[in-house]
Design a protein around this motif. Structure first.
Motif, PDB file in Angstrom:
ATOM      1  N   PRO A 105       0.835  -1.209   0.000  1.00 52.59           N
ATOM      2  CA  PRO A 105       0.000   0.000   0.000  1.00 52.59           C
ATOM      3  C   PRO A 105       0.871   1.261   0.000  1.00 52.59           C
ATOM      4  O   PRO A 105       1.951   1.275   0.594  1.00 52.59           O
ATOM      5  N   MET A 106       0.381   2.278  -0.640  1.00 48.96           N
ATOM      6  CA  MET A 106       1.104   3.561  -0.675  1.00 48.96           C
ATOM      7  C   MET A 106       1.215   4.140   0.737  1.00 48.96           C
ATOM      8  O   MET A 106       0.202   4.235   1.444  1.00 48.96           O
ATOM      9  N   PRO A 107       2.426   4.513   1.173  1.00 40.04           N
ATOM     10  CA  PRO A 107       2.528   5.145   2.490  1.00 40.04           C
ATOM     11  C   PRO A 107       1.968   6.571   2.453  1.00 40.04           C
ATOM     12  O   PRO A 107       1.951   7.201   1.402  1.00 40.04           O
ATOM     13  N   GLY A 111       4.994  16.538   9.422  1.00 38.20           N
ATOM     14  CA  GLY A 111       6.405  16.875   9.237  1.00 38.20           C
ATOM     15  C   GLY A 111       7.118  16.058   8.176  1.00 38.20           C
ATOM     16  O   GLY A 111       8.315  16.238   7.957  1.00 38.20           O
ATOM     17  N   GLN A 112       6.380  15.170   7.489  1.00 38.68           N
ATOM     18  CA  GLN A 112       7.022  14.323   6.473  1.00 38.68           C
ATOM     19  C   GLN A 112       6.618  14.731   5.060  1.00 38.68           C
ATOM     20  O   GLN A 112       5.584  15.369   4.860  1.00 38.68           O
ATOM     21  N   ALA A 138       1.203  17.083   7.357  1.00 39.00           N
ATOM     22  CA  ALA A 138       0.754  18.284   8.065  1.00 39.00           C
ATOM     23  C   ALA A 138       1.955  19.089   8.558  1.00 39.00           C
ATOM     24  O   ALA A 138       2.932  18.521   9.050  1.00 39.00           O
ATOM     25  N   GLY A 139       1.867  20.387   8.398  1.00 42.98           N
ATOM     26  CA  GLY A 139       2.869  21.279   8.969  1.00 42.98           C
ATOM     27  C   GLY A 139       4.140  21.445   8.145  1.00 42.98           C
ATOM     28  O   GLY A 139       5.052  22.157   8.557  1.00 42.98           O
ATOM     29  N   CYS A 144       8.510   7.884   2.369  1.00 42.67           N
ATOM     30  CA  CYS A 144       8.094   8.960   3.280  1.00 42.67           C
ATOM     31  C   CYS A 144       9.263   9.288   4.193  1.00 42.67           C
ATOM     32  O   CYS A 144       9.796   8.378   4.857  1.00 42.67           O
ATOM     33  N   VAL A 145       9.650  10.541   4.253  1.00 45.62           N
ATOM     34  CA  VAL A 145      10.778  10.925   5.112  1.00 45.62           C
ATOM     35  C   VAL A 145      10.510  12.265   5.776  1.00 45.62           C
ATOM     36  O   VAL A 145       9.727  13.071   5.257  1.00 45.62           O
ATOM     37  N   PRO A 146      11.169  12.534   6.904  1.00 48.84           N
ATOM     38  CA  PRO A 146      11.060  13.872   7.498  1.00 48.84           C
ATOM     39  C   PRO A 146      11.467  14.932   6.472  1.00 48.84           C
ATOM     40  O   PRO A 146      12.432  14.729   5.711  1.00 48.84           O
TER      41      PRO A 146
END
Ligand SMILES: NC(=O)c1ccc[n+]([C@@H]2O[C@H](COP(=O)([O-])OP(=O)(O)OC[C@H]3O[C@@H](n4cnc5c(N)ncnc54)[C@H](OP(=O)(O)O)[C@@H]3O)[C@@H](O)[C@H]2O)c1
Length: 368
Positions: free
Chosen positions: A46-48, A53-54, A102-103, A127-129
């Protein structure tokens, strides 16, 4: 090397992955347990979704590092400690921002980026910070950007964050035609050091010379240390050594007073073919590992410095200034990206086989 024989193709499982990748799914290489090339499995998942913050990046290419081989073999300590099994290897990627968590500010969907991650990059999406992603320098292709960060950050940390350098210092770089080695040669020359590169095969000599090394020793064509002594009779200020027991003792012996032996890998303990651990070779390497004596080191004014960046991922005080410098130097051409050889993601096994052979020059990347 690629093209030299039959290529290893990871069979997607169970359905052809290309057929099922969509907005809701992604493909990644998964290693379920330590093993040979067959342990690298291409799977659909599945797509992350990016958390707060990511950013979610659609990768175009991802870098292959020798550490990924160690992850697959089950001997990479930080992978065992932070992830366990199953694991998706990969520390670096280049692509485009696909979604923001978000953010997140400072990135927009569609931005061309490159970045680093603590594992997980062998994938179509990661997905990464947001602060581990930077805008891709215009001078770099996606392939080049995918292969430049891990080795350059390693070289930067070793040369510019752990020791004090002065122009004119002499540095010997083992494996100077490889990923980290070639980044070390470029950074050392940028900072006015005198560089002797060491390579294990004749076909790497011209590449290391073109990087700017002042001299290149091909240790396959004759004994290494007499040549090193002739080039630097007083001993070296710095020696970068990821070979392990094969050279560590002599590297230490060829430091001048105030010299530092920079230890950051042990690839000589692992096999060059077959893709499996050779327990006898590894055990012999461990037995032959030099033990350094602090009393002697003090009298001799020689030191041993060791580091592993995968245990420093949370050190923003180290990562951010290093990345800022490297992005600027890549952007204005003060350093160039390494030579790249590309493989499709499904041929990750061929890339691992090539890197393990010890014959590659520059960097390997997987196109996703
Ligand atoms: N500590 C850290 O933070 C850190 C970060 C990145 C990488 N590393 C380490 O730095 C080293 C280089 O990594 P890289 O990804 O840039 O790889 P690489 O240098 O592109 O490839 C490895 C090179 O090591 C030499 N080598 C010697 N014995 C070998 C063996 N038994 N098997 C394979 N290669 C052998 C070969 O060059 P020659 O024969 O020409 O010497 C080969 O080209 C690795 O040991 C890696 O684990 C450490």
């Amino acid at each position: 090397m690629r093209g030299a024989g039959e290529r290893d193709v990871v069979r997607p499982n169970p359905i052809p992955a290309e057929a099922v990748t969509s907005m809701s799914s992604m493909r990644k290489i998964v290693v379920h347990r330590a093993g040979g090339y067959e342990a690298l499995r291409l799977e659909t998942h599945p797509m992350p979704r990016p958390g707060p913050g990511q950013v979610l990046v659609r990768t175009g290419a991802v870098g292959v590092n020798y550490a990924d081989v160690c992850v697959r073999l089950g001997v990479y300590e930080s992978a065992r400690r932070f992830v366990g099994w199953p694991i998706t290897p990969g520390f670096e990627f280049a692509g485009a921002v696909e979604a923001l968590g978000a953010g997140v500010t400072g990135h927009a969907v569609g931005d061309p980026v490159f970045g680093v991650t603590l594992f997980g990059a062998y994938a179509t999406h990661v997905c990464v910070p947001a602060d581990q992603v930077w805008r891709r320098p215009r001078a770099l292709s996606t392939d080049e950007a995918a292969g430049v960060l891990a080795v350059s950050l390693t070289a930067y940390h070793g040369l510019l964050q752990t020791v004090v350098i002065r122009p004119g210092m002499s540095v010997l770089v083992h494996s100077a035609g490889g990923g980290v080695g070639s980044a070390l040669v470029r950074l050392a020359k940028l900072h006015g050091l005198r560089v002797v590169g060491v390579v294990g095969a004749a076909h790497k000599v011209a590449y290391v010379g073109a990087l700017g090394a002042d001299a290149v020793i091909d240790k396959a064509s004759g004994p290494l240390w007499p040549q090193a002594e002739r080039l630097c009779p007083e001993g070296f200020d710095l020696i970068f050594d990821a070979n392990g027991p094969e050279t560590l003792r002599e590297s230490y012996a060829h430091l001048r007073p105030t010299g530092k032996l920079m230890v950051y890998g042990f690839h000589g303990m692992l096999p060059k073919q077959g893709g499996r651990l050779d327990y006898v070779r590894a055990a012999l390497g461990w037995v032959r590992m030099p033990r350094f004596d602090p009393l002697r080191m003090t009298s001799e004014n020689r030191s041993v410095v060791a580091f592993n960046l995968s245990f420093l991922f949370d050190r923003a005080d180290l990562l951010q200034p290093a990345a800022a410098d490297l992005v600027a130097w890549l952007e204005d051409g003060r350093i160039a990206a390494p030579t790249i050889e590309t493989f499709p993601l499904a041929e990750v096994a061929a890339a691992h086989r090539a890197l393990e052979s010890g014959r590659t020059v520059g960097k390997l990347v997987l196109r996703t």
